[in-house]
Design an enzyme around this catalytic site. Structure first.
Site, mmCIF file in Angstrom:
data_model
loop_
_atom_site.group_PDB
_atom_site.id
_atom_site.type_symbol
_atom_site.label_atom_id
_atom_site.label_comp_id
_atom_site.label_asym_id
_atom_site.label_seq_id
_atom_site.Cartn_x
_atom_site.Cartn_y
_atom_site.Cartn_z
ATOM 1 N N LEU A 108 0.944 -1.272 0.104
ATOM 2 C CA LEU A 108 -0.063 0.097 0.027
ATOM 3 C C LEU A 108 0.992 1.221 -0.073
ATOM 4 C CD1 LEU A 108 -2.859 -0.928 2.447
ATOM 5 C CD2 LEU A 108 -2.987 -0.858 0.050
ATOM 6 N N ASP A 109 0.811 2.218 -0.681
ATOM 7 C CA ASP A 109 1.475 3.402 -1.152
ATOM 8 C C ASP A 109 1.359 4.027 0.469
ATOM 9 O OD1 ASP A 109 1.854 2.996 -3.641
ATOM 10 O OD2 ASP A 109 0.125 4.341 -4.190
ATOM 11 N N PHE A 110 2.346 4.988 0.484
ATOM 12 C CA PHE A 110 2.668 5.707 1.841
ATOM 13 C C PHE A 110 1.393 6.365 2.460
ATOM 14 C CE2 PHE A 110 4.174 9.721 3.803
ATOM 15 C CZ PHE A 110 4.828 9.084 5.064
#
Length: 255
Positions: free
Chosen positions: A115-117
């Site tokens: 999952l992206d930042f």
């Protein structure tokens, strides 16, 4: 090393080590290339070795235990954490939060996908490198479901066209099921289910449609759902549910 004495039956060593939770298959192959894996004291120089068991296999000089039962954990990843063990930029990672969220006997676990930042929601973690790989492969078609809050003007008819897929800047994104949730105004919630999980897929598709995503949550991965799991907390998925899912994956069926 010569593998003349090694059996031609069994499973490839990278698969066995991944199943044992050492690392993903790809990571194991890199470890072999780096000379970190040995059999009966002899350093292995190829991943094309088949074994019936991991007896005599060492990684970094340490014996590898027999594979543990597959375990799968659901973690509610908050925004502002990177899905990695360490970050050169010094940003906080999921592992700092997982130290307190996972049970003490969880052992080494690997995230299924990323999952992206700035993306939050359901992140699955497992000790089974083979299952991790199977869940991530586009060819298995395991669905990922997201809720995106986005600003702009869009209609359900526009979203319906995504069922045929879309090409953006030369990248082809496959079938996407998208539904505009009820509401008014230009800040709307959209639920999207996709089966490939390309990098930043939800954000790029919605931006292509003129929307600006300001919040993104993953709420489902395969048959597993975020539910009411509190942010920053983790819960183990029942063993029976995990085994049933593994059988489905082995059959190659889409969830």
């Amino acid at each position: 090393m010569s593998d003349n004495r090694l059996p031609e039956t069994g499973d490839r060593i990278a698969k066995l080590l991944a199943r044992a939770g050492v690392a993903s298959r790809r990571e194991v192959e890199r470890m072999i290339a780096d000379g970190r894996v040995a059999i009966d004291g002899k350093v292995l120089d190829t991943p094309a070795v088949k074994l019936e068991s991991l007896r005599g296999v060492t990684v970094d000089g340490k014996p590898v235990g027999k594979p543990e039962d597959t375990r799968l954990f659901a973690f509610h990843k908050p925004s502002g954490l990177i899905t990695a063990e360490r970050d050169p930029k010094g940003r906080p990672t999921i592992y700092a939060a997982l130290r307190n969220a996972l049970p003490k006997d969880a052992g080494r676990v690997m995230p299924v996908g990323r999952l992206d930042f700035n993306t939050e929601g359901l992140l699955l973690l497992t000790n089974d490198g083979e299952m991790k790989r199977a869940m991530e492969l586009p060819s298995t078609g395991v669905p990922r479901t997201y809720r995106a809050r986005a600003f702009g003007d869009i209609t359900q008819a526009q979203l319906d066209e995504l069922i045929e897929g879309v090409e953006i800047d030369g990248v082809r994104y496959g079938q996407i099921e998208a539904n505009l949730e009820r509401g008014s105004g230009r800040n709307r919630w959209i639920e999207m289910t996709l089966r490939e999980g390309k990098n930043r897929e939800v954000r790029r598709v919605l931006e292509h449609l003129g929307m600006e995503v300001n919040r993104l949550l993953r709420i489902g991965y395969g048959p597993f759902h975020l539910g009411d799991l509190p942010r920053g907390q983790a819960a183990e998925i029942k063993r029976g549910d995990v085994e049933a899912f593994k059988r489905e994956l082995a059959r190659g069926g889409r969830q």
